[in-house]
Design a protein around this motif. Sequence first.
Motif, PDB file in Angstrom:
ATOM      1  N   ARG A 102      24.750 -51.026 -24.455  1.00  0.00           N
ATOM      2  CA  ARG A 102      24.751 -50.221 -25.661  1.00  0.00           C
ATOM      3  C   ARG A 102      23.863 -49.016 -25.452  1.00  0.00           C
ATOM      4  NH1 ARG A 102      22.922 -53.972 -29.571  1.00  0.00           N
ATOM      5  NH2 ARG A 102      21.006 -52.816 -29.668  1.00  0.00           N
ATOM      6  N   PRO A 103      24.389 -47.792 -25.636  1.00  0.00           N
ATOM      7  CA  PRO A 103      23.538 -46.607 -25.457  1.00  0.00           C
ATOM      8  C   PRO A 103      22.454 -46.528 -26.524  1.00  0.00           C
ATOM      9  CG  PRO A 103      25.842 -45.994 -25.856  1.00  0.00           C
ATOM     10  CD  PRO A 103      25.756 -47.465 -25.949  1.00  0.00           C
ATOM     11  N   ILE A 104      21.360 -45.878 -26.185  1.00  0.00           N
ATOM     12  CA  ILE A 104      20.260 -45.687 -27.123  1.00  0.00           C
ATOM     13  C   ILE A 104      20.405 -44.296 -27.717  1.00  0.00           C
ATOM     14  CG2 ILE A 104      17.768 -45.540 -27.350  1.00  0.00           C
ATOM     15  CD1 ILE A 104      17.617 -47.444 -24.935  1.00  0.00           C
ATOM     16  N   ILE A 105      20.588 -44.234 -29.021  1.00  0.00           N
ATOM     17  CA  ILE A 105      20.779 -42.971 -29.728  1.00  0.00           C
ATOM     18  C   ILE A 105      19.534 -42.713 -30.574  1.00  0.00           C
ATOM     19  CG2 ILE A 105      22.266 -41.686 -31.310  1.00  0.00           C
ATOM     20  CD1 ILE A 105      23.801 -42.575 -28.875  1.00  0.00           C
ATOM     21  N   CYS A 106      18.977 -41.518 -30.457  1.00  0.00           N
ATOM     22  CA  CYS A 106      17.806 -41.095 -31.237  1.00  0.00           C
ATOM     23  C   CYS A 106      16.658 -42.090 -31.088  1.00  0.00           C
ATOM     24  CB  CYS A 106      18.172 -40.923 -32.707  1.00  0.00           C
ATOM     25  SG  CYS A 106      19.290 -39.579 -33.003  1.00  0.00           S
ATOM     26  N   GLY A 107      16.407 -42.519 -29.885  1.00  0.00           N
ATOM     27  CA  GLY A 107      15.302 -43.438 -29.641  1.00  0.00           C
ATOM     28  C   GLY A 107      15.491 -44.790 -30.295  1.00  0.00           C
ATOM     29  N   GLY A 108      16.736 -45.184 -30.541  1.00  0.00           N
ATOM     30  CA  GLY A 108      17.020 -46.480 -31.143  1.00  0.00           C
ATOM     31  C   GLY A 108      17.047 -46.463 -32.658  1.00  0.00           C
ATOM     32  N   ARG A 109      16.958 -45.277 -33.262  1.00  0.00           N
ATOM     33  CA  ARG A 109      16.959 -45.191 -34.723  1.00  0.00           C
ATOM     34  C   ARG A 109      18.348 -45.416 -35.306  1.00  0.00           C
ATOM     35  NH1 ARG A 109      13.826 -40.386 -33.587  1.00  0.00           N
ATOM     36  NH2 ARG A 109      11.644 -40.962 -33.696  1.00  0.00           N
ATOM     37  N   ARG A 110      19.372 -45.160 -34.489  1.00  0.00           N
ATOM     38  CA  ARG A 110      20.746 -45.330 -34.964  1.00  0.00           C
ATOM     39  C   ARG A 110      21.512 -46.131 -33.927  1.00  0.00           C
ATOM     40  NH1 ARG A 110      25.661 -42.900 -34.093  1.00  0.00           N
ATOM     41  NH2 ARG A 110      24.921 -41.258 -32.737  1.00  0.00           N
ATOM     42  N   ALA A 111      22.303 -47.086 -34.396  1.00  0.00           N
ATOM     43  CA  ALA A 111      23.127 -47.879 -33.486  1.00  0.00           C
ATOM     44  C   ALA A 111      24.307 -47.032 -33.017  1.00  0.00           C
ATOM     45  CB  ALA A 111      23.633 -49.131 -34.197  1.00  0.00           C
ATOM     46  N   ALA A 112      24.644 -47.176 -31.760  1.00  0.00           N
ATOM     47  CA  ALA A 112      25.756 -46.412 -31.194  1.00  0.00           C
ATOM     48  C   ALA A 112      27.079 -46.976 -31.677  1.00  0.00           C
ATOM     49  CB  ALA A 112      25.698 -46.473 -29.673  1.00  0.00           C
ATOM     50  N   THR A 113      27.990 -46.072 -31.992  1.00  0.00           N
ATOM     51  CA  THR A 113      29.338 -46.523 -32.352  1.00  0.00           C
ATOM     52  C   THR A 113      30.084 -46.900 -31.075  1.00  0.00           C
ATOM     53  OG1 THR A 113      30.270 -44.307 -32.206  1.00  0.00           O
ATOM     54  CG2 THR A 113      29.373 -44.979 -34.352  1.00  0.00           C
ATOM     55  N   ARG A 114      31.154 -47.627 -31.232  1.00  0.00           N
ATOM     56  CA  ARG A 114      31.900 -48.101 -30.059  1.00  0.00           C
ATOM     57  C   ARG A 114      32.481 -46.929 -29.259  1.00  0.00           C
ATOM     58  NH1 ARG A 114      31.345 -51.926 -26.617  1.00  0.00           N
ATOM     59  NH2 ARG A 114      33.271 -52.401 -25.585  1.00  0.00           N
ATOM     60  N   SER A 115      32.768 -45.822 -29.921  1.00  0.00           N
ATOM     61  CA  SER A 115      33.315 -44.667 -29.200  1.00  0.00           C
ATOM     62  C   SER A 115      32.270 -43.988 -28.320  1.00  0.00           C
ATOM     63  CB  SER A 115      33.899 -43.656 -30.189  1.00  0.00           C
ATOM     64  OG  SER A 115      32.872 -43.113 -30.988  1.00  0.00           O
ATOM     65  N   GLU A 116      30.988 -44.242 -28.555  1.00  0.00           N
ATOM     66  CA  GLU A 116      29.933 -43.634 -27.760  1.00  0.00           C
ATOM     67  C   GLU A 116      29.580 -44.444 -26.516  1.00  0.00           C
ATOM     68  OE1 GLU A 116      27.418 -41.228 -31.117  1.00  0.00           O
ATOM     69  OE2 GLU A 116      27.163 -43.403 -31.004  1.00  0.00           O
ATOM     70  N   TRP A 117      30.140 -45.633 -26.411  1.00  0.00           N
ATOM     71  CA  TRP A 117      29.890 -46.453 -25.229  1.00  0.00           C
ATOM     72  C   TRP A 117      30.670 -45.883 -24.055  1.00  0.00           C
ATOM     73  CZ3 TRP A 117      28.980 -52.294 -25.596  1.00  0.00           C
ATOM     74  CH2 TRP A 117      28.208 -52.594 -26.708  1.00  0.00           C
ATOM     75  N   ILE A 118      30.185 -46.108 -22.851  1.00  0.00           N
ATOM     76  CA  ILE A 118      30.904 -45.690 -21.650  1.00  0.00           C
ATOM     77  C   ILE A 118      32.034 -46.695 -21.427  1.00  0.00           C
ATOM     78  CG2 ILE A 118      30.713 -45.316 -19.161  1.00  0.00           C
ATOM     79  CD1 ILE A 118      27.746 -44.721 -19.612  1.00  0.00           C
TER      80      ILE A 118
END
Length: 188
Positions: A102-118
């Motif tokens: 799971r990618p880390i977005i904004c230092g973990g403040r927001r959970a990544a959506t499935r479209s943002e995963w590699i």
Amino acid sequence: MRVGHTYTRHFALETRQHELMGVDLGEGTPRRALVLGLVLYLVWTGSLLLLFGLPGRITFTLYFLPPLITVVYGTQWSRKVDRRWNITYWAIGARYLVLGHRPIICGGRRAATRSEWINRRARWGGRVEGLLHAPGGGALERWLGPDEEAPAGAGGPVRLAARPRLYGPDAVVKAHGRKALKRQEGKA
């Protein structure tokens, strides 16, 4: 600039088994390697015994060598990450290829959506392109998923090269200017 060093690898003390069921092991074998070998032999040999029965002369090698090779090379310290065993490095790599992370977005403040995963095809990269064109590659292609480009608005990874700096009081005075210092002195 100050530079810090990590010395935890130098203080790694491993327990060694010098005798096993009355057999002298010389300088001793690391206990963690023995435990890993025992677990691998139980799982590997147990599953092969359940599937195929007792080994013959030729198949004994298949029952015996894979866990031995895995333990011998897997319990050596990794050259890439010197605080990990090779088997840990292999397991993390295999997990990334199969499951991703799971990618880390904004230092973990927001959970990544499935479209943002590699996606799986991007993680496997050029490793399987030759297999896709081989006979039976259709099943592998369905498992990897479609060849998608990066979603709109998504760019490549941002490489950070942060360098901490320690400023003394003289640098702070230079940054604020002499007038700020004189104002402070005038108030006192």
